[in-house]
Motif scaffolding. Structure first.
Motif, PDB file in Angstrom:
ATOM      1  N   PRO A  57       0.817  -1.206   0.000  1.00  0.00           N
ATOM      2  CA  PRO A  57       0.000   0.000   0.000  1.00  0.00           C
ATOM      3  C   PRO A  57       0.853   1.260   0.000  1.00  0.00           C
ATOM      4  N   PRO A  58       0.429   2.298  -0.639  1.00  0.00           N
ATOM      5  CA  PRO A  58      -0.860   2.472  -1.301  1.00  0.00           C
ATOM      6  C   PRO A  58      -0.816   2.186  -2.798  1.00  0.00           C
ATOM      7  N   PHE A  59       0.219   1.501  -3.263  1.00  0.00           N
ATOM      8  CA  PHE A  59       0.448   1.427  -4.700  1.00  0.00           C
ATOM      9  C   PHE A  59      -0.080   0.197  -5.425  1.00  0.00           C
ATOM     10  N   VAL A  60      -0.027  -0.981  -4.818  1.00  0.00           N
ATOM     11  CA  VAL A  60      -0.372  -2.165  -5.600  1.00  0.00           C
ATOM     12  C   VAL A  60      -0.705  -3.348  -4.694  1.00  0.00           C
ATOM     13  N   ALA A  61      -1.514  -4.228  -5.227  1.00  0.00           N
ATOM     14  CA  ALA A  61      -1.757  -5.551  -4.640  1.00  0.00           C
ATOM     15  C   ALA A  61      -1.849  -6.505  -5.823  1.00  0.00           C
ATOM     16  N   VAL A  62      -1.099  -7.588  -5.754  1.00  0.00           N
ATOM     17  CA  VAL A  62      -1.129  -8.587  -6.824  1.00  0.00           C
ATOM     18  C   VAL A  62      -1.327  -9.962  -6.215  1.00  0.00           C
TER      19      VAL A  62
END
Length: 124
Positions: A57-62
């Motif tokens: 967080p706060p940029f990506v979840a994969v």
């Protein structure tokens, strides 16, 4: 969205000095975001699947690692950390186990630690 090796390398090099030394000026938010997203998406490409969710967080979840697919609620296998710690892991400047031990990375679920097998993504 596929990430090319050139895109990954370019995004990592843009933040490399800060990743190596937190004392240097912090890169622009957009540069950090690009490096985090490119490296996490590269992990998802290299280790396709849905059994582990990696959150930065706060940029990506994969989702990555083959195995049972997660579809609702909180995933059973989650790796979560801050952007700089993720970049240290992605570049091989920090090990998964050391990040867990220091408390900068949380890994929950029986399969979360499998992410370590795919690191580093792009050694500096």
């Amino acid at each position: 969205m596929a990430v090319t090796a050139a895109q990954l390398r370019e995004s990592i090099l843009a933040v490399a000095d800060w990743v190596r030394d937190e004392g240097v000026p912090k890169p622009a938010r957009a540069e950090i975001a690009a490096a985090v997203r490119a490296s996490a998406r590269t992990l998802a490409q290299a280790a396709p699947g849905y059994s582990v969710e990696v959150r930065v967080p706060p940029f990506v979840a994969v989702q990555c690692i083959s195995g049972p697919r997660h579809t609702r609620g909180t995933p059973p296998n989650v790796v979560e950390t801050d952007p700089r710690t993720w970049l240290l892991l992605a570049t091989g400047l920090l090990t998964f186990d050391d990040a867990v031990a220091s408390g900068t990375l949380t890994a929950s679920g029986s399969r979360a630690s499998e992410v370590a097998h795919w690191l580093p993504i792009v050694p500096l």
